[in-house]
Design a protein around this motif. Structure first.
Motif, PDB file in Angstrom:
ATOM      1  N   ARG A  64       4.669   0.050   8.353  1.00 24.87           N
ATOM      2  CA  ARG A  64       5.158   1.316   7.627  1.00 24.87           C
ATOM      3  C   ARG A  64       6.734   1.209   7.498  1.00 24.87           C
ATOM      4  NH1 ARG A  64       7.698   6.096   9.092  1.00 24.87           N
ATOM      5  NH2 ARG A  64       7.296   7.794   7.744  1.00 24.87           N
ATOM      6  N   TRP A  66       3.176  -0.902   3.800  1.00 22.23           N
ATOM      7  CA  TRP A  66       2.895   0.679   3.641  1.00 22.23           C
ATOM      8  C   TRP A  66       4.164   1.324   3.403  1.00 22.23           C
ATOM      9  CZ3 TRP A  66       1.179   4.507   7.951  1.00 22.23           C
ATOM     10  CH2 TRP A  66       1.329   5.736   7.525  1.00 22.23           C
ATOM     11  N   ILE A  83      -5.230   5.477   4.717  1.00 24.59           N
ATOM     12  CA  ILE A  83      -4.091   4.325   5.314  1.00 24.59           C
ATOM     13  C   ILE A  83      -4.148   4.574   6.807  1.00 24.59           C
ATOM     14  CG2 ILE A  83      -1.760   3.576   5.406  1.00 24.59           C
ATOM     15  CD1 ILE A  83      -1.641   4.072   2.497  1.00 24.59           C
ATOM     16  N   LYS A 110      -5.166   1.741   9.700  1.00 26.96           N
ATOM     17  CA  LYS A 110      -4.259   1.182  10.463  1.00 26.96           C
ATOM     18  C   LYS A 110      -4.741   1.855  12.182  1.00 26.96           C
ATOM     19  CE  LYS A 110       0.778   2.010  11.884  1.00 26.96           C
ATOM     20  NZ  LYS A 110       0.950   0.682  11.938  1.00 26.96           N
ATOM     21  N   MET A 147       0.770  -1.202   0.040  1.00 23.94           N
ATOM     22  CA  MET A 147      -0.109  -0.025  -0.028  1.00 23.94           C
ATOM     23  C   MET A 147       0.979   1.387  -0.092  1.00 23.94           C
ATOM     24  SD  MET A 147      -2.503  -1.458   3.076  1.00 23.94           S
ATOM     25  CE  MET A 147      -3.747  -0.381   2.824  1.00 23.94           C
ATOM     26  N   GLY A 148       0.474   2.237  -0.280  1.00 27.02           N
ATOM     27  CA  GLY A 148       1.057   3.452  -0.157  1.00 27.02           C
ATOM     28  C   GLY A 148       0.233   4.621  -1.235  1.00 27.02           C
ATOM     29  N   ASP A 189       5.854   4.415   2.654  1.00 29.24           N
ATOM     30  CA  ASP A 189       5.741   5.930   2.724  1.00 29.24           C
ATOM     31  C   ASP A 189       6.927   6.611   2.350  1.00 29.24           C
ATOM     32  OD1 ASP A 189       4.080   7.897   3.665  1.00 29.24           O
ATOM     33  OD2 ASP A 189       4.748   7.820   5.873  1.00 29.24           O
ATOM     34  N   ILE A 221      -0.704  -2.886   9.815  1.00 29.15           N
ATOM     35  CA  ILE A 221       0.052  -2.587   8.569  1.00 29.15           C
ATOM     36  C   ILE A 221       1.696  -2.173   8.951  1.00 29.15           C
ATOM     37  CG2 ILE A 221       0.171  -0.573   6.880  1.00 29.15           C
ATOM     38  CD1 ILE A 221      -2.757  -0.293   7.117  1.00 29.15           C
ATOM     39  N   ASN A 223      -7.001   2.369  -1.825  1.00 27.17           N
ATOM     40  CA  ASN A 223      -7.303   1.522  -0.601  1.00 27.17           C
ATOM     41  C   ASN A 223      -8.647   1.106  -0.566  1.00 27.17           C
ATOM     42  OD1 ASN A 223      -4.580   2.101   0.489  1.00 27.17           O
ATOM     43  ND2 ASN A 223      -5.334   4.259   0.435  1.00 27.17           N
TER      44      ASN A 223
END
Length: 280
Positions: free
Chosen positions: A236, A131, A223, A227, A14-15, A133, A234, A107
């Motif tokens: 990071r 994730w 996100i 979280k 994700m991100g 970031d 998740i 998402n």
């Protein structure tokens, strides 16, 4: 009699847009024998490869991709549609003894897949959420440069190819950032108003950059909610240093700050999370 049920494993990357998710997905799929399932709601459509920033064939490095450039660009592909197609893709990947790696910035699609009660996803699959970031000031600067690069690569001509005054810009691939922003420019161009068109093109490119930054904020808010409020576990991973450096230093930062921690997380997940439930 005792029966063993083993959950199968799915990796999610994700991100926000522009953080390097596609690159990471290729590295993970290559290392852990995976196949990639796209969860970007604009990249599912056929066409507009520059606008939607689809990964290129050389960048795929031979890794199979699913739900990437497959859907009719005029269709209204919903989160429910994604859930149906993604579940089918996950089953195909697992039947091939490969690891499903789901990657994308949408998402709402991922949440529809994981938390929909009808699919009972969590009862069948163990999930590893990564994730990727990047510090916002650094990411804003990067995506602005990327928009300029996309324009140089032919973004305007690509969008011109699907321009239609009567088209519905609220559905299908025409919702992509980079398409509605150029509508006024193309209209002025068709009317032969060159001076107005030139000004409108500058405005359109500026709006594309601004709207991309707004999208980033929306993606991050979702996100954070998943979280902190929903409670998804998740992981990071901060990739900021990769974007602050150039050349070999950037490559070294990718290896040290992104790949090493991600490989550790995924390796531990694949090794340790194969939980067996005993039913009596």
């Amino acid at each position: 009699m005792e029966t063993c049920i083993q959950k199968q494993q799915v990796i999610f990357i994700m991100g926000a847009t522009g953080t390097g998710k596609s690159r990471l997905s290729i590295d993970i799929a290559t290392k852990y024998s995976g196949e990639i399932i796209n969860s970007d709601k604009m990249q599912v459509y056929k066409g507009l490869d520059i606008v939607t920033n689809k990964i290129t064939e050389p960048e795929k490095r031979g890794v199979p991709h699913h739900l990437l450039g497959e859907i009719d660009p005029e269709a209204d592909f919903t989160a429910q549609d994604f859930r149906y197609h993604a579940l089918s893709a996950i089953r195909r990947v697992l039947r091939s003894d490969k690891v499903p790696v789901i990657v994308g910035g949408s998402n709402s699609f991922i949440e529809a897949l994981v938390d929909d009660p009808l699919s009972s996803f969590r009862s069948k699959y163990e999930c590893c959420f990564l994730w990727l970031d990047v510090s916002l000031p650094v990411l804003y600067s990067y995506v602005a440069q990327r928009v300029d690069q996309m324009v140089d690569a032919g973004l305007v001509d690509e969008v011109r190819g699907i321009f239609d005054r009567k088209a519905d810009y609220t559905r299908g691939i025409r919702k992509s950032i980079g398409v509605p922003e150029l509508e006024e420019y193309f209209q002025a161009e068709m009317e032969g108003n060159d001076e107005s068109a030139e000004n409108l093109l500058e405005v359109a490119i500026s709006d594309i950059k601004s709207n991309t930054c707004k999208l980033i904020n929306t993606q991050l808010s979702k996100i954070y909610r998943l979280k902190k409020e929903v409670g998804w576990p998740i992981h990071r991973v901060d990739a900021t240093t990769v974007f602050e450096k150039r050349g070999k230093e950037a490559e070294d930062a990718w290896e040290e700050d992104v790949l090493q921690p991600c490989f550790k997380i995924v390796g531990d997940f694949l090794k340790n999370s194969m939980k067996v439930q005993h039913l009596y």
